[in-house]
Design a protein around this motif. Structure first.
Motif, PDB file in Angstrom:
ATOM      1  N   PHE A  94      12.825  73.359 113.500  1.00  0.00           N
ATOM      2  CA  PHE A  94      11.552  72.847 113.986  1.00  0.00           C
ATOM      3  C   PHE A  94      11.378  73.240 115.435  1.00  0.00           C
ATOM      4  CE2 PHE A  94       9.389  69.618 116.553  1.00  0.00           C
ATOM      5  CZ  PHE A  94       8.097  69.825 116.075  1.00  0.00           C
ATOM      6  N   GLU A  95      10.307  73.983 115.685  1.00  0.00           N
ATOM      7  CA  GLU A  95       9.966  74.331 117.058  1.00  0.00           C
ATOM      8  C   GLU A  95       8.515  74.796 117.083  1.00  0.00           C
ATOM      9  OE1 GLU A  95      11.460  77.306 120.652  1.00  0.00           O
ATOM     10  OE2 GLU A  95      12.843  76.723 119.060  1.00  0.00           O
ATOM     11  N   ASN A  96       7.740  74.236 117.995  1.00  0.00           N
ATOM     12  CA  ASN A  96       6.388  74.722 118.225  1.00  0.00           C
ATOM     13  C   ASN A  96       6.424  75.856 119.230  1.00  0.00           C
ATOM     14  OD1 ASN A  96       4.948  72.946 116.500  1.00  0.00           O
ATOM     15  ND2 ASN A  96       5.160  71.296 118.005  1.00  0.00           N
ATOM     16  N   GLY A  97       5.362  76.622 119.264  1.00  0.00           N
ATOM     17  CA  GLY A  97       5.317  77.721 120.211  1.00  0.00           C
ATOM     18  C   GLY A  97       4.502  78.885 119.685  1.00  0.00           C
ATOM     19  N   GLN A  98       4.563  79.965 120.415  1.00  0.00           N
ATOM     20  CA  GLN A  98       3.760  81.132 120.090  1.00  0.00           C
ATOM     21  C   GLN A  98       4.431  81.990 119.024  1.00  0.00           C
ATOM     22  OE1 GLN A  98       0.710  81.551 121.695  1.00  0.00           O
ATOM     23  NE2 GLN A  98       0.289  83.154 120.178  1.00  0.00           N
ATOM     24  N   GLY A  99       3.696  82.222 117.952  1.00  0.00           N
ATOM     25  CA  GLY A  99       4.096  83.197 116.946  1.00  0.00           C
ATOM     26  C   GLY A  99       5.519  83.076 116.454  1.00  0.00           C
ATOM     27  N   LYS A 100       6.313  84.102 116.698  1.00  0.00           N
ATOM     28  CA  LYS A 100       7.662  84.197 116.149  1.00  0.00           C
ATOM     29  C   LYS A 100       8.670  83.285 116.832  1.00  0.00           C
ATOM     30  CE  LYS A 100       6.952  88.987 114.693  1.00  0.00           C
ATOM     31  NZ  LYS A 100       7.418  90.388 114.806  1.00  0.00           N
ATOM     32  N   THR A 101       8.274  82.621 117.908  1.00  0.00           N
ATOM     33  CA  THR A 101       9.200  81.672 118.549  1.00  0.00           C
ATOM     34  C   THR A 101       9.207  80.329 117.814  1.00  0.00           C
ATOM     35  OG1 THR A 101       7.556  80.782 120.095  1.00  0.00           O
ATOM     36  CG2 THR A 101       8.760  82.759 120.786  1.00  0.00           C
ATOM     37  N   ALA A 102       8.202  80.085 117.021  1.00  0.00           N
ATOM     38  CA  ALA A 102       8.113  78.825 116.281  1.00  0.00           C
ATOM     39  C   ALA A 102       9.095  78.826 115.113  1.00  0.00           C
ATOM     40  CB  ALA A 102       6.697  78.618 115.767  1.00  0.00           C
ATOM     41  N   LYS A 103       9.414  77.640 114.624  1.00  0.00           N
ATOM     42  CA  LYS A 103      10.305  77.511 113.469  1.00  0.00           C
ATOM     43  C   LYS A 103       9.719  76.507 112.475  1.00  0.00           C
ATOM     44  CE  LYS A 103      14.701  78.637 115.754  1.00  0.00           C
ATOM     45  NZ  LYS A 103      14.147  78.882 117.107  1.00  0.00           N
ATOM     46  N   PHE A 104       9.937  76.790 111.180  1.00  0.00           N
ATOM     47  CA  PHE A 104       9.516  75.927 110.086  1.00  0.00           C
ATOM     48  C   PHE A 104      10.724  75.612 109.209  1.00  0.00           C
ATOM     49  CE2 PHE A 104       5.897  78.522 111.313  1.00  0.00           C
ATOM     50  CZ  PHE A 104       4.840  77.628 111.347  1.00  0.00           C
ATOM     51  N   LYS A 105      10.578  74.604 108.373  1.00  0.00           N
ATOM     52  CA  LYS A 105      11.645  74.250 107.437  1.00  0.00           C
ATOM     53  C   LYS A 105      11.026  74.051 106.056  1.00  0.00           C
ATOM     54  CE  LYS A 105      15.825  71.428 107.092  1.00  0.00           C
ATOM     55  NZ  LYS A 105      16.586  70.294 107.686  1.00  0.00           N
ATOM     56  N   TYR A 106      11.082  75.098 105.273  1.00  0.00           N
ATOM     57  CA  TYR A 106      10.473  75.147 103.939  1.00  0.00           C
ATOM     58  C   TYR A 106       8.961  74.908 103.983  1.00  0.00           C
ATOM     59  CZ  TYR A 106      15.272  75.191 102.313  1.00  0.00           C
ATOM     60  OH  TYR A 106      16.581  75.519 102.120  1.00  0.00           O
ATOM     61  N   PRO A 107       8.221  75.775 104.691  1.00  0.00           N
ATOM     62  CA  PRO A 107       6.761  75.698 104.616  1.00  0.00           C
ATOM     63  C   PRO A 107       6.316  76.019 103.192  1.00  0.00           C
ATOM     64  CG  PRO A 107       7.448  77.745 105.679  1.00  0.00           C
ATOM     65  CD  PRO A 107       8.689  76.924 105.481  1.00  0.00           C
ATOM     66  N   TYR A 108       5.495  75.163 102.613  1.00  0.00           N
ATOM     67  CA  TYR A 108       5.250  75.248 101.178  1.00  0.00           C
ATOM     68  C   TYR A 108       3.830  75.618 100.794  1.00  0.00           C
ATOM     69  CZ  TYR A 108       8.316  74.507  97.236  1.00  0.00           C
ATOM     70  OH  TYR A 108       9.183  74.700  96.203  1.00  0.00           O
ATOM     71  N   ASP A 109       2.855  75.316 101.643  1.00  0.00           N
ATOM     72  CA  ASP A 109       1.477  75.620 101.278  1.00  0.00           C
ATOM     73  C   ASP A 109       0.674  75.793 102.551  1.00  0.00           C
ATOM     74  OD1 ASP A 109      -0.600  76.139  99.540  1.00  0.00           O
ATOM     75  OD2 ASP A 109      -1.090  74.039  99.174  1.00  0.00           O
ATOM     76  N   ILE A 110      -0.444  76.517 102.436  1.00  0.00           N
ATOM     77  CA  ILE A 110      -1.321  76.710 103.588  1.00  0.00           C
ATOM     78  C   ILE A 110      -2.770  76.451 103.192  1.00  0.00           C
ATOM     79  CG2 ILE A 110       0.196  78.379 104.707  1.00  0.00           C
ATOM     80  CD1 ILE A 110      -1.764  80.568 103.795  1.00  0.00           C
ATOM     81  N   ALA A 111      -3.589  76.135 104.172  1.00  0.00           N
ATOM     82  CA  ALA A 111      -5.035  76.017 104.008  1.00  0.00           C
ATOM     83  C   ALA A 111      -5.666  76.514 105.296  1.00  0.00           C
ATOM     84  CB  ALA A 111      -5.443  74.578 103.726  1.00  0.00           C
ATOM     85  N   ILE A 112      -6.871  77.042 105.192  1.00  0.00           N
ATOM     86  CA  ILE A 112      -7.542  77.646 106.341  1.00  0.00           C
ATOM     87  C   ILE A 112      -8.880  76.959 106.558  1.00  0.00           C
ATOM     88  CG2 ILE A 112      -8.457  79.790 107.314  1.00  0.00           C
ATOM     89  CD1 ILE A 112      -6.468  81.294 105.549  1.00  0.00           C
ATOM     90  N   ASP A 113      -9.159  76.565 107.811  1.00  0.00           N
ATOM     91  CA  ASP A 113     -10.424  75.888 108.094  1.00  0.00           C
ATOM     92  C   ASP A 113     -11.535  76.902 108.360  1.00  0.00           C
ATOM     93  OD1 ASP A 113     -10.195  76.747 110.752  1.00  0.00           O
ATOM     94  OD2 ASP A 113      -9.569  74.789 111.525  1.00  0.00           O
ATOM     95  N   ASN A 114     -12.723  76.401 108.680  1.00  0.00           N
ATOM     96  CA  ASN A 114     -13.877  77.280 108.876  1.00  0.00           C
ATOM     97  C   ASN A 114     -13.784  78.122 110.134  1.00  0.00           C
ATOM     98  OD1 ASN A 114     -15.163  76.393 106.534  1.00  0.00           O
ATOM     99  ND2 ASN A 114     -16.151  74.674 107.587  1.00  0.00           N
ATOM    100  N   GLU A 115     -12.844  77.783 111.018  1.00  0.00           N
ATOM    101  CA  GLU A 115     -12.664  78.547 112.248  1.00  0.00           C
ATOM    102  C   GLU A 115     -11.444  79.464 112.159  1.00  0.00           C
ATOM    103  OE1 GLU A 115     -12.481  75.532 115.234  1.00  0.00           O
ATOM    104  OE2 GLU A 115     -14.645  75.135 115.174  1.00  0.00           O
ATOM    105  N   ASN A 116     -10.911  79.609 110.957  1.00  0.00           N
ATOM    106  CA  ASN A 116      -9.781  80.507 110.674  1.00  0.00           C
ATOM    107  C   ASN A 116      -8.458  80.041 111.267  1.00  0.00           C
ATOM    108  OD1 ASN A 116     -11.112  82.401 109.020  1.00  0.00           O
ATOM    109  ND2 ASN A 116     -11.957  83.430 110.820  1.00  0.00           N
ATOM    110  N   ASN A 117      -8.354  78.756 111.592  1.00  0.00           N
ATOM    111  CA  ASN A 117      -7.049  78.190 111.916  1.00  0.00           C
ATOM    112  C   ASN A 117      -6.290  77.953 110.613  1.00  0.00           C
ATOM    113  OD1 ASN A 117      -7.468  77.710 114.873  1.00  0.00           O
ATOM    114  ND2 ASN A 117      -9.117  76.416 114.068  1.00  0.00           N
ATOM    115  N   ILE A 118      -4.997  78.170 110.653  1.00  0.00           N
ATOM    116  CA  ILE A 118      -4.157  78.010 109.470  1.00  0.00           C
ATOM    117  C   ILE A 118      -3.377  76.704 109.583  1.00  0.00           C
ATOM    118  CG2 ILE A 118      -2.240  78.999 108.141  1.00  0.00           C
ATOM    119  CD1 ILE A 118      -3.057  81.734 109.298  1.00  0.00           C
ATOM    120  N   TYR A 119      -3.358  75.947 108.484  1.00  0.00           N
ATOM    121  CA  TYR A 119      -2.602  74.698 108.441  1.00  0.00           C
ATOM    122  C   TYR A 119      -1.489  74.843 107.416  1.00  0.00           C
ATOM    123  CZ  TYR A 119      -6.509  72.979 111.129  1.00  0.00           C
ATOM    124  OH  TYR A 119      -7.457  72.811 112.123  1.00  0.00           O
TER     125      TYR A 119
END
Length: 271
Positions: free
Chosen positions: A16-41
């Protein structure tokens, strides 16, 4: 042009780490959704968080404390218990499926998190919102009227949450199988994902049956014809080829997306 690039996360490293691009870390990201402004969740399942990747590639927490629990609240004051699927409605609300929490959550534009369906107890019960019960719910899709449809993996069924909060089983029962039919006559075996088309037909990835199923307008569950291409590039379906001969199609752990049907050999119970 089929160029593949990494936009967020450290390849091969969980954490787990927030940050820019490849510096961030996830732990089993399982699904994504995109809002009307093209942000990814991102449903960051084993970090128990909903993460946001903005258009610059910056990763931040959108909702959740990181504590494994089911607690309503705003932003970081809320908690999730293994969020596994997410989907936006047309009003910009984000819906979250909790695989272990056995509930469905809603996050509004002000980041208020509320449980909208499920008691939190594992079970199989229709009813009004928090009185209903799920068993390892896995996938979600939303129709144009705001009704939610849930792939209830542990109950081998497809559930509907209407706009009044009523939970209804529209296809399948607790019985595992592959029978086609209407409503509870139909059988599934571990449905994991689903999508709805413009005609309100629902397509279901039926994991343990290695099938993609279709639920039509009258609630009848049938096997969906899958078009494939052979080594010569000719299209054919699961029922026939261009010359009328029979052909079988084997799917290993199918996953349904908005535009495509794909397959993977991963096991949904790896965790």
């Amino acid at each position: 042009s089929a160029n593949v690039s990494t936009i967020a996360g450290t390849a091969g490293v969980q954490g787990f780490e927030n940050g820019q691009g490849k510096t961030a870390k996830f732990k089993y990201p399982y699904d994504i959704a995109i809002d009307n402004e093209n942000n990814i969740y991102v449903a960051d399942k084993n970090n128990h968080l909903i993460r946001k990747i903005d258009t610059s590639g910056l990763v931040s927490n959108f909702a959740g404390s990181g504590t494994k629990d089911t607690v309503d609240g705003q932003g970081a004051n809320a908690s999730f218990n293994e969020p596994i699927a997410i989907e936006f409605d047309t009003s910009g609300n984000l819906y979250v499926v909790e695989y272990v929490g056995n509930v469905i959550r809603k996050i509004d534009k002000q980041k208020n998190v509320a449980t909208i369906a499920g008691s939190g107890n594992e079970g199989f019960k229709d009813g009004k919102s928090l009185l209903a019960e799920f068993s390892s719910p896995y996938g979600i899709t939303i129709d144009l009227h705001g009704n939610l449809y849930i792939a209830d993996y542990g109950n081998n069924s497809i559930r509907k949450i209407d706009t009044d909060g009523n939970v209804i089983t529209i296809a399948g029962s607790e019985t595992s199988g592959s029978n086609n039919g209407i409503g509870s006559v139909a059988e599934f075996s571990g449905p994991v994902d689903l999508e709805i088309d413009s005609g309100n037909n629902i397509f279901v990835a039926d994991w343990n049956n290695y099938l993609v199923r279709k639920i039509n307008l009258v609630g009848e569950s049938v096997n969906f014809q899958i078009t494939i291409a052979d080594e010569t590039g000719n299209s054919r379906t699961a029922d026939n080829t261009t010359d009328g001969s029979s052909v079988s199609v084997d799917l290993e752990a199918p996953i349904v997306s908005n535009d495509n049907i794909t397959s993977t050999n991963e096991n949904p119970n790896w965790a």
